[in-house]
Design an enzyme around this catalytic site. Structure first.
Site, short mmCIF file in Angstrom:
data_model
loop_
_atom_site.label_atom_id
_atom_site.label_comp_id
_atom_site.label_asym_id
_atom_site.label_seq_id
_atom_site.Cartn_x
_atom_site.Cartn_y
_atom_site.Cartn_z
N THR A 248 2.78 6.06 -2.72
CA THR A 248 3.88 6.94 -3.14
C THR A 248 3.94 7.07 -4.65
OG1 THR A 248 5.05 6.32 -1.13
CG2 THR A 248 6.35 7.38 -2.86
N VAL B 94 0.83 -1.20 0.00
CA VAL B 94 0.00 0.00 0.00
C VAL B 94 0.88 1.26 0.00
CG1 VAL B 94 -1.80 1.30 1.23
CG2 VAL B 94 -1.93 -1.20 1.11
N CYS B 95 1.95 1.25 0.76
CA CYS B 95 2.86 2.41 0.81
C CYS B 95 3.50 2.65 -0.56
CB CYS B 95 3.93 2.20 1.87
SG CYS B 95 3.27 2.01 3.54
N ASP B 96 3.89 1.58 -1.21
CA ASP B 96 4.46 1.64 -2.55
C ASP B 96 3.46 2.29 -3.50
OD1 ASP B 96 4.60 0.44 -5.36
OD2 ASP B 96 6.50 -0.30 -4.57
#
Length: 172
Positions: free
Chosen positions: A69, A64-66
């Site tokens: 961003t 999710v962070c990937d």
């Protein structure tokens, strides 16, 4: 006195404790001192006069962070010169730089809260159980007033990308 917000969010359905106050729209954003690399830091003053979209992720090396961003990197080029997109995580600056190079991410400014988690505490995002910053989005106007704040209730969920982008566009 440190504010602890027990059960303020969850990780895979399990309650987690966030340290620091929940910031409100209309408040002045706290200053920060985050690492660009091991020797260089950045504060709000470094982005003076710009509209700031601050995307906070627990760790750049998760799915999710990937995706979060990458999405804001894609949007950054469409928002104009008066906008800066900052991504904050507790990852080491080396890991952030490696990830950006591998992902081709070059429109966001990566900043690390690894050393003392002061950003996480000031913005009410430090996860007590993990010493990572909780996923959140903030939009600050050119005078550092918070015009949009999204604290995610579940660590593994995506933020409302469209609402954040619209909040930025309303200031442009």
């Amino acid at each position: 006195m440190t504010v602890e917000r027990t059960g303020a969010a969850t990780f895979k359905g399990n309650p987690i404790t966030l340290i620091g106050p929940e910031l409100q729209v209309g408040a002045e954003a706290p200053d920060f001192n985050l690492h660009k690399n091991l020797l260089e830091t950045a504060s709000l003053n470094d982005f003076a006069g710009k509209i700031k979209l601050i995307s906070v992720v627990p760790s750049i090396d998760t799915g999710v962070c990937d995706m979060q961003t990458r999405r804001f990197n894609e949007e950054a080029s469409k928002l104009g010169e008066q906008v800066v997109v900052l991504t904050v995580s507790a990852d080491l600056p080396f890991a952030q730089a490696r990830w950006c190079g591998a992902a081709g991410v070059d429109q966001v400014v990566m900043l690390s809260d690894y050393k003392n988690n002061s950003f996480g505490q000031a913005y009410g995002l430090l996860i007590k159980e993990f010493q990572l910053d909780m996923r959140a989005i903030f939009v600050l106007d050119a005078d550092n007033k918070i015009t949009y704040a999204e604290y995610l209730p579940e660590m593994t969920e995506h933020p409302n990308y469209d609402a954040a982008i619209e909040a930025v566009k309303a200031l442009v």
